[in-house]
Scaffold this motif. Structure first.
Motif, mmCIF file in Angstrom:
data_model
loop_
_atom_site.group_PDB
_atom_site.id
_atom_site.type_symbol
_atom_site.label_atom_id
_atom_site.label_comp_id
_atom_site.label_asym_id
_atom_site.label_seq_id
_atom_site.Cartn_x
_atom_site.Cartn_y
_atom_site.Cartn_z
ATOM 1 N N ALA A 1 -114.015 59.537 19.307
ATOM 2 C CA ALA A 1 -113.995 58.085 19.140
ATOM 3 C C ALA A 1 -113.545 57.394 20.419
ATOM 4 N N ALA B 1 -113.858 52.577 19.067
ATOM 5 C CA ALA B 1 -112.960 53.577 18.487
ATOM 6 C C ALA B 1 -112.020 52.942 17.468
ATOM 7 N N LEU C 1 -113.715 52.211 14.272
ATOM 8 C CA LEU C 1 -113.954 53.420 13.487
ATOM 9 C C LEU C 1 -112.679 53.960 12.847
ATOM 10 N N ALA D 1 -109.849 54.904 14.565
ATOM 11 C CA ALA D 1 -109.097 55.830 15.414
ATOM 12 C C ALA D 1 -107.896 55.122 16.038
#
Length: 379
Positions: free
Chosen positions: A264, A272, A275, A277
């Motif tokens: 990520a 990232a 997502l 992360a």
């Protein structure tokens, strides 16, 4: 209502293409369901085949690593056959060949494996974290910090044994990385890869200059640092291996904890974060792992360059951009490179070339090729 099949059969004689025909809901479901099933099966089949191929490659790399270990144990000032090498472990005897293998070449080989794994994994981590495909562990100033601390230990405190100044080298690497991290963040909550890279290069250059000046003023320090500064696996004892091994193991364990977020992070901070992360956590764990791995490797074998640069790229070309497979491949490929380079150094010259010189001969053309490429392999 006319179905899709009936519409196609009725109009096919009139034209080579099937005209637009509105199917019923039931017919649409009948057509879409097999299509989705076929697509899913194709994706699953591709993933399974790719995973099998990657596993086969790892098995092949493990076999090559075993061969490199046997080669490292057998080749040197005196050539020892592979059968004798295997016999030294299965049925050790009080012979000169077995003594050479177990007391001299085994610690050297184990140090080469440990240093290779550490430098390779550290290189893969730093390339993923900084999103810089030309980065290697030295970019954070780890080598410069360890070398500077060794100059202080030898020149100021008069420490001449590896078991003594290895701790100075490791502490210097840790302090340098911490300073680079603080400078790179500049009081902000986020870690910027560009600032981190520039801070490492700048601080490394300063420490290298100061260390070189102190070394020239102290010939004793220069003699001790001559082989260490260019990287060498020679004259390594089992005590040295056991000294650096715990730090390398700790670095590898921390690397395992942050590997899930590396894919990520390589996509960029914004994506990232979207997502899910934790970018800062991944970077902090990565920096800690890089410090432990690079610091221990540099303290144990000196400043060996280009291993952390080349191997992650080779792994990426073979197994793809997935950081999990890159790290797994690096664990096997990096020690192969270091052991083979060490063997080449033993036989390439009447005396012996340090392994750092051999890796530089191999790595410099690779670095030039990477820099000249229009598009460096993606992370």
């Amino acid at each position: 209502m006319t179905t899709v099949t009936e519409c196609a059969v009725l109009l096919l004689p009139l034209t080579e293409t099937v005209p637009c025909c509105v199917p019923s809901d039931g017919a649409m479901s009948q057509v879409a369901a097999p299509a989705r099933t076929t697509s899913r099966e194709a994706v699953r089949s591709g993933v399974v085949n790719k995973s099998r191929w990657r596993i086969a490659f790892l098995a092949l790399a493990a076999a090559v690593l075993l061969g490199a270990m046997i080669l490292s144990l057998g080749v040197g000032a005196k050539f020892i056959p592979a059968t004798t090498v295997l016999e030294a472990f299965t049925n050790p005897l009080d012979t000169a060949d077995h003594a050479i293998i177990l007391q001299t070449r085994l610690p050297r080989t184990l140090m080469g494996i440990a240093v290779g794994i550490s430098l390779g994994v550290a290189g893969a981590l730093i390339q993923a974290i900084t999103r810089n495909p030309l980065a290697d562990p030295g970019i954070l100033g780890v080598n410069a910090g360890a070398s500077f601390a060794m100059v202080i230990a030898i020149g100021v405190f008069g420490i001449g044994s590896l078991s003594g100044y290895i701790w100075f080298a490791f502490i210097g690497a840790i302090l340098t990385t911490a300073a680079v991290y603080l400078i790179g963040t500049s009081g902000r909550n986020e870690v910027n890869p560009i600032r981190l890279t520039l801070a490492g290069v700048a601080l490394g250059a300063v420490l290298t200059g100061i260390g070189s000046g102190l070394t020239l003023l102290n010939p004793k320090a220069f003699d001790h640092l001559r082989s260490w500064s260019i990287g060498s696996l020679d004259t390594r004892s089992m005590e040295s291996v056991l000294t650096v091994a715990p730090f390398m193991a700790a670095g590898l364990i921390i690397a395992l904890f942050c590997v899930s977020g590396l894919n990520a992070v390589a996509l960029g901070d914004d994506l990232a974060t979207s997502l899910g992360a934790n970018v800062n956590r991944t970077r902090i764990l990565g920096v800690v792992a890089i410090t432990l791995l690079s610091g221990a490797a540099t303290a144990g074998a000196g400043a060996i360059g280009f291993v952390g640069l080349m191997i992650p790229h080779v792994a990426r070309w073979i197994v793809g951009p997935d950081q999990r497979w890159i790290l797994a491949s690096t664990v096997l490929l990096a020690p192969i490179l270091l052991l083979v380079s060490d063997v080449v150094g033993r036989i390439a010259a009447p005396g012996e070339l340090p392994v750092g010189v051999v890796t530089a001969f191999i790595g410099a053309p690779v670095l030039i090729a990477l820099a000249r490429r229009r598009k460096v392999s993606g992370l």
